[in-house]
Design a protein around this motif. Sequence first.
Motif, short mmCIF file in Angstrom:
data_model
loop_
_atom_site.label_atom_id
_atom_site.label_comp_id
_atom_site.label_asym_id
_atom_site.label_seq_id
_atom_site.Cartn_x
_atom_site.Cartn_y
_atom_site.Cartn_z
N LEU A 98 0.83 -1.20 0.00
CA LEU A 98 0.00 0.00 0.00
C LEU A 98 0.86 1.26 0.00
O LEU A 98 0.53 2.26 -0.64
CB LEU A 98 -0.94 -0.01 1.21
N GLU A 99 2.00 1.20 0.73
CA GLU A 99 2.91 2.35 0.71
C GLU A 99 3.52 2.52 -0.67
O GLU A 99 3.65 3.64 -1.17
CB GLU A 99 4.02 2.17 1.74
N LEU A 100 3.89 1.40 -1.31
CA LEU A 100 4.46 1.49 -2.65
C LEU A 100 3.45 2.11 -3.62
O LEU A 100 3.80 2.98 -4.41
CB LEU A 100 4.87 0.10 -3.13
N VAL A 101 2.20 1.66 -3.56
CA VAL A 101 1.18 2.22 -4.44
C VAL A 101 1.01 3.72 -4.17
O VAL A 101 0.86 4.52 -5.10
CB VAL A 101 -0.16 1.48 -4.26
N ALA A 102 1.04 4.11 -2.89
CA ALA A 102 0.91 5.53 -2.54
C ALA A 102 2.07 6.34 -3.13
O ALA A 102 1.86 7.46 -3.64
CB ALA A 102 0.87 5.70 -1.03
N ARG A 103 3.27 5.79 -3.09
CA ARG A 103 4.43 6.50 -3.65
C ARG A 103 4.32 6.58 -5.17
O ARG A 103 4.69 7.60 -5.77
CB ARG A 103 5.72 5.79 -3.25
N ILE A 104 3.85 5.52 -5.80
CA ILE A 104 3.65 5.54 -7.24
C ILE A 104 2.65 6.62 -7.63
O ILE A 104 2.88 7.42 -8.54
CB ILE A 104 3.19 4.15 -7.73
N LYS A 105 1.53 6.67 -6.91
CA LYS A 105 0.50 7.66 -7.21
C LYS A 105 1.02 9.08 -6.97
O LYS A 105 0.69 10.01 -7.72
CB LYS A 105 -0.75 7.38 -6.38
N ALA A 106 1.85 9.25 -5.93
CA ALA A 106 2.42 10.57 -5.67
C ALA A 106 3.33 11.01 -6.82
O ALA A 106 3.30 12.17 -7.25
CB ALA A 106 3.20 10.56 -4.36
N GLN A 107 4.16 10.09 -7.33
CA GLN A 107 5.04 10.41 -8.45
C GLN A 107 4.21 10.77 -9.69
O GLN A 107 4.55 11.72 -10.42
CB GLN A 107 5.96 9.23 -8.77
N LEU A 108 3.14 10.03 -9.93
CA LEU A 108 2.30 10.31 -11.10
C LEU A 108 1.60 11.66 -10.96
O LEU A 108 1.44 12.38 -11.94
CB LEU A 108 1.29 9.19 -11.29
N ARG A 109 1.17 12.00 -9.74
CA ARG A 109 0.56 13.33 -9.52
C ARG A 109 1.56 14.43 -9.81
O ARG A 109 1.22 15.44 -10.44
CB ARG A 109 0.04 13.44 -8.09
N ARG A 110 2.79 14.25 -9.35
CA ARG A 110 3.82 15.27 -9.60
C ARG A 110 4.08 15.41 -11.10
O ARG A 110 4.23 16.52 -11.61
CB ARG A 110 5.11 14.90 -8.88
N LEU A 111 4.12 14.28 -11.78
CA LEU A 111 4.35 14.32 -13.22
C LEU A 111 3.21 15.06 -13.91
O LEU A 111 3.45 15.87 -14.82
CB LEU A 111 4.45 12.89 -13.76
N GLN A 112 1.98 14.82 -13.48
CA GLN A 112 0.84 15.51 -14.07
C GLN A 112 0.88 17.00 -13.76
O GLN A 112 0.57 17.84 -14.61
CB GLN A 112 -0.46 14.90 -13.54
N LEU A 113 1.29 17.36 -12.54
CA LEU A 113 1.39 18.77 -12.16
C LEU A 113 2.43 19.49 -13.01
O LEU A 113 2.24 20.63 -13.42
CB LEU A 113 1.74 18.90 -10.68
N ILE A 114 3.57 18.81 -13.25
CA ILE A 114 4.60 19.40 -14.09
C ILE A 114 4.06 19.67 -15.48
O ILE A 114 4.24 20.75 -16.04
CB ILE A 114 5.84 18.48 -14.15
N ARG A 115 3.37 18.68 -16.05
CA ARG A 115 2.84 18.85 -17.40
C ARG A 115 1.76 19.92 -17.43
O ARG A 115 1.69 20.71 -18.38
CB ARG A 115 2.28 17.52 -17.91
N SER A 116 0.93 19.99 -16.39
CA SER A 116 -0.10 21.02 -16.34
C SER A 116 0.52 22.40 -16.23
O SER A 116 0.07 23.36 -16.88
CB SER A 116 -1.03 20.76 -15.15
N ALA A 117 1.57 22.52 -15.41
CA ALA A 117 2.23 23.81 -15.27
C ALA A 117 2.89 24.23 -16.57
O ALA A 117 2.87 25.41 -16.94
CB ALA A 117 3.28 23.73 -14.16
N ILE A 118 3.45 23.25 -17.29
CA ILE A 118 4.08 23.57 -18.57
C ILE A 118 3.04 24.10 -19.55
O ILE A 118 3.28 25.08 -20.27
CB ILE A 118 4.76 22.31 -19.14
N GLN A 119 1.86 23.48 -19.57
CA GLN A 119 0.81 23.92 -20.48
C GLN A 119 0.26 25.29 -20.10
O GLN A 119 -0.11 26.09 -20.95
CB GLN A 119 -0.33 22.89 -20.49
N ALA A 120 0.21 25.57 -18.78
CA ALA A 120 -0.39 26.82 -18.32
C ALA A 120 0.58 28.00 -18.40
O ALA A 120 0.17 29.14 -18.52
CB ALA A 120 -0.89 26.66 -16.88
N LYS A 121 1.88 27.72 -18.29
CA LYS A 121 2.88 28.79 -18.24
C LYS A 121 3.94 28.57 -19.31
O LYS A 121 4.97 27.96 -19.06
CB LYS A 121 3.54 28.82 -16.86
#
Length: 239
Positions: A109-132
Amino acid sequence: MSEIRILLVDDEVEILNMIRIALLKEEVGQVLTAGSAAEAVRLCREHRPHLIVLDVMLPDGEGFDVCREMRQFTDAPILFLTARTTDLDKLTGFSMGADDYITKPFNPLELVARIKAQLRRLQLIRSAIQAKPNIYDFGRFSIHEESGQLIVNGREVPCPAMEYKLLVFLCSHPNRIFSKKQLYEQVWGEESLGDENTVMVHIRRLREKIEINPSHPEYLVTVRGLGYKLVAPKRGLPQ
């Protein structure tokens, strides 16, 4: 982001099945598995996974070498999952291009949580790139947020997600000094709990990409006793 593809690499079938089941329950995305170094590299090239979970001890090679090879053609987050627990092993993993290091035995469960956290960060980076759609031009190198590119001497240089996020943060705050603790909390988005070595490793890898001589940096400099700052030329402002 289109359907997430996650590549799991481990020679223990039970571990692969356990992680795959945990991910499928969370409906994270498509799960690919590999039991050897050669198969891992092949699947990574063919399917371009969004995230990779990688064992260190594989039957036909070391995960450290696999990570280094993968970093030649992908910037997807790489999480080591291994029984190798020494500080030297961890630093080696980060120096090869890893974004996280998890030791066995582990909580799925901790591994899955870390995976999801990394994917959220990746999505945030891409969203920030598109917005700015900013371009930070530092002469020798530039960051193009709209396209997510690091250009050094006119050539695009692959840059893993957390290195890229760290460099964007420093570029957006030129000439300001940040401690390792501050950088970890700002870039990784969580409280620093003795993880400052992670920042140090990422700084060194960035220097290898942007500096003429990484041992004597001109841009990403150390301010002794205080931390790091990115020295901007007079024209080093976002366009």
